[in-house]
Design a protein around this motif. Structure first.
Motif, mmCIF file in Angstrom:
data_model
loop_
_atom_site.group_PDB
_atom_site.id
_atom_site.type_symbol
_atom_site.label_atom_id
_atom_site.label_comp_id
_atom_site.label_asym_id
_atom_site.label_seq_id
_atom_site.Cartn_x
_atom_site.Cartn_y
_atom_site.Cartn_z
ATOM 1 N N THR A 280 0.843 -1.197 0.000
ATOM 2 C CA THR A 280 0.000 0.000 0.000
ATOM 3 C C THR A 280 0.881 1.250 0.000
ATOM 4 O O THR A 280 2.067 1.197 0.338
ATOM 5 C CB THR A 280 -0.921 0.031 1.226
ATOM 6 N N TYR A 281 0.277 2.375 -0.380
ATOM 7 C CA TYR A 281 1.014 3.639 -0.442
ATOM 8 C C TYR A 281 0.017 4.786 -0.429
ATOM 9 O O TYR A 281 -1.194 4.601 -0.638
ATOM 10 C CB TYR A 281 1.861 3.710 -1.718
ATOM 11 N N THR A 282 0.507 6.005 -0.196
ATOM 12 C CA THR A 282 -0.302 7.214 -0.290
ATOM 13 C C THR A 282 0.386 8.188 -1.244
ATOM 14 O O THR A 282 1.608 8.143 -1.417
ATOM 15 C CB THR A 282 -0.494 7.881 1.081
ATOM 16 N N LEU A 283 -0.417 9.059 -1.879
ATOM 17 C CA LEU A 283 0.108 10.073 -2.793
ATOM 18 C C LEU A 283 -0.312 11.454 -2.306
ATOM 19 O O LEU A 283 -1.492 11.699 -2.041
ATOM 20 C CB LEU A 283 -0.424 9.844 -4.205
ATOM 21 N N GLU A 284 0.662 12.347 -2.182
ATOM 22 C CA GLU A 284 0.405 13.758 -1.897
ATOM 23 C C GLU A 284 1.024 14.544 -3.030
ATOM 24 O O GLU A 284 2.239 14.705 -3.097
ATOM 25 C CB GLU A 284 1.025 14.154 -0.556
ATOM 26 N N GLY A 285 0.171 15.009 -3.975
ATOM 27 C CA GLY A 285 0.722 15.581 -5.194
ATOM 28 C C GLY A 285 1.436 14.487 -5.959
ATOM 29 O O GLY A 285 0.840 13.464 -6.296
ATOM 30 N N ILE A 286 2.737 14.668 -6.217
ATOM 31 C CA ILE A 286 3.499 13.626 -6.906
ATOM 32 C C ILE A 286 4.421 12.875 -5.945
ATOM 33 O O ILE A 286 5.280 12.102 -6.376
ATOM 34 C CB ILE A 286 4.327 14.214 -8.067
ATOM 35 N N THR A 287 4.246 13.091 -4.645
ATOM 36 C CA THR A 287 5.087 12.414 -3.649
ATOM 37 C C THR A 287 4.417 11.126 -3.196
ATOM 38 O O THR A 287 3.301 11.149 -2.667
ATOM 39 C CB THR A 287 5.336 13.320 -2.435
ATOM 40 N N LEU A 288 5.108 9.987 -3.420
ATOM 41 C CA LEU A 288 4.583 8.681 -3.027
ATOM 42 C C LEU A 288 5.231 8.257 -1.719
ATOM 43 O O LEU A 288 6.454 8.270 -1.596
ATOM 44 C CB LEU A 288 4.856 7.651 -4.117
ATOM 45 N N THR A 289 4.386 7.872 -0.741
ATOM 46 C CA THR A 289 4.875 7.396 0.552
ATOM 47 C C THR A 289 4.412 5.970 0.767
ATOM 48 O O THR A 289 3.208 5.700 0.727
ATOM 49 C CB THR A 289 4.352 8.287 1.695
ATOM 50 N N PRO A 290 5.341 5.011 0.962
ATOM 51 C CA PRO A 290 4.931 3.617 1.205
ATOM 52 C C PRO A 290 4.061 3.505 2.449
ATOM 53 O O PRO A 290 4.254 4.232 3.429
ATOM 54 C CB PRO A 290 6.267 2.891 1.393
ATOM 55 N N GLY A 291 3.087 2.559 2.399
ATOM 56 C CA GLY A 291 2.227 2.305 3.547
ATOM 57 C C GLY A 291 2.840 1.265 4.470
ATOM 58 O O GLY A 291 4.051 1.025 4.458
ATOM 59 N N THR A 292 1.978 0.612 5.233
ATOM 60 C CA THR A 292 2.451 -0.395 6.186
ATOM 61 C C THR A 292 1.807 -1.760 5.957
ATOM 62 O O THR A 292 2.293 -2.755 6.480
ATOM 63 C CB THR A 292 2.175 0.049 7.630
ATOM 64 N N ASP A 293 0.732 -1.834 5.179
ATOM 65 C CA ASP A 293 0.061 -3.117 4.946
ATOM 66 C C ASP A 293 0.934 -4.018 4.087
ATOM 67 O O ASP A 293 1.511 -3.586 3.085
ATOM 68 C CB ASP A 293 -1.286 -2.911 4.252
ATOM 69 N N ARG A 294 0.997 -5.302 4.469
ATOM 70 C CA ARG A 294 1.825 -6.262 3.746
ATOM 71 C C ARG A 294 0.973 -7.391 3.174
ATOM 72 O O ARG A 294 0.010 -7.818 3.797
ATOM 73 C CB ARG A 294 2.913 -6.830 4.667
ATOM 74 N N LYS A 295 1.357 -7.859 1.983
ATOM 75 C CA LYS A 295 0.637 -8.949 1.326
ATOM 76 C C LYS A 295 1.622 -9.778 0.512
ATOM 77 O O LYS A 295 2.715 -9.319 0.163
ATOM 78 C CB LYS A 295 -0.456 -8.400 0.391
#
Length: 339
Positions: free
Chosen positions: A237-252
């Motif tokens: 999982t990840y989040t986007l703020e504008g063009i900045t991608l931040t990895p999430g914490t959920d694992r699969k």
């Protein structure tokens, strides 16, 4: 032209006899809306333009008709309407940055299935564009059938008076890949001079992982190519703020796609700690695992990684040896004769 401070100029391109082409300044009235100049006669021909400069530095160019003749003794009135210039954009995709290949061997563990992402921009694709800072909702653009990016909210250079404006853009595919694989999200940053087209070179925000399967000891290549290949419990999982991608914490578990010896997937950028599972393969009823090392567990944005995996069949080896005699304890005793 009530905003004009620099006078309009006209540049004749024809050359009447005994004359040399030159820029002619047209003095304006106090309101800046009208000007008069006396010029040499000219026959119909292309090449004359009027250049109007406003106080904010904006320049507008109006072309005189190729069929317009300026006859001697005539007075000619030209009405010029100023229209703001659209911001135009072009977009390309930057290739993956190739990383060194890694050769690895498997020992003896698990897996699932999925499909593929694309880096092409088909007609109907959408991007979000931000002039200046990439914050807020941005402005949506859609690629039309002629290869042009259209928007219902046109951008005009008059809104951005600085000499250079930095544009940011984000592209997210319309469909999410099957399974738990990441979509091919791409972003671009383009510092653009005023009135120049915005040329967006998109780079991948995800990481790319390629696996090449090879037969090792006790295995055939045909057997190895039937393997299912999984990246176990990776960040998905990840989040986007504008063009900045931040990895999430959920694992699969992330299943790699492809066929035969070549498998691949897109990953959220992440680091898999050395000594933890990197790959799980299943061939028939047998499971094989491969742990990460300091060399192969780093996956960075926009980079493509290739790991060559040699699968060896698990073997039990027997060795035979003879242990030497061991010394016992020493003791003393008396023996009597039996009568």
């Amino acid at each position: 032209l009530d905003e004009a401070t620099d006078p309009a100029t006209t540049t004749p391109k024809t050359t009447p006899e005994a004359s040399t082409p030159q820029d002619i300044t047209v003095p304006l009235n106090a309101a800046g809306t009208q000007g008069t100049a006396i010029v040499l006669p000219r026959e119909t021909a292309p090449g004359v333009s009027y250049i109007i400069t406003l106080k904010d530095g904006s320049r507008f160019t109006a072309q005189l008709s190729d069929t317009q003749e300026l006859k001697a003794g005539t007075s000619n009135l030209f009405r010029i309407s100023l229209n703001p210039q659209n911001v135009t954009i072009t977009a390309t995709i930057t290739d993956w940055t190739e990383m060194p290949e890694t050769d690895l061997n498997t020992s003896s563990v698990e897996i699932t299935t999925a499909a593929d992402a694309t880096t092409d921009f088909p007609a109907g694709s959408h991007i979000t564009l931000w002039p200046g800072e990439s914050t807020g909702d941005g402005i949506p653009f859609t690629l039309n059938a002629n290869g042009q990016w259209d928007t219902e909210t046109p951008l005009y250079w008059e809104q951005y008076p600085a000499a250079t404006t930095t544009f940011h853009a984000l592209y997210t595919p319309e469909t999410t890949p099957a399974g738990n694989r990441a979509p091919d999200v791409m972003a671009a940053t383009a510092p653009t001079e005023r009135f120049a087209p915005v040329s967006l070179a998109f780079s991948h925000l995800m990481a790319q992982l390629n696996i090449v399967l090879k037969a090792g000891k006790g295995m055939t290549q045909t057997e190895v190519e039937t393997a299912s290949v999984v990246l176990p419990q990776a960040i998905a999982t990840y989040t986007l703020e504008g063009i900045t991608l931040t990895p999430g914490t959920d694992r699969k578990d992330i299943t790699l796609t492809g066929s035969a010896a070549d498998r691949h997937t897109l990953l959220v950028p992440q680091t898999i700690d050395a000594g933890t599972p990197l790959l799980a393969l299943t061939i028939g009823r047998k499971s094989y695992s491969l742990n990460a090392t300091d060399r192969n567990g780093l996956f960075e944005s926009g980079k493509s990684y290739t790991i060559n995996v040699t699968v060896n069949q698990t073997e039990i080896n027997a060795t035979v040896s003879i242990n030497p005699w061991q010394e016992g304890t020493n003791s003393e005793g008396d023996a009597g004769m039996e009568i």
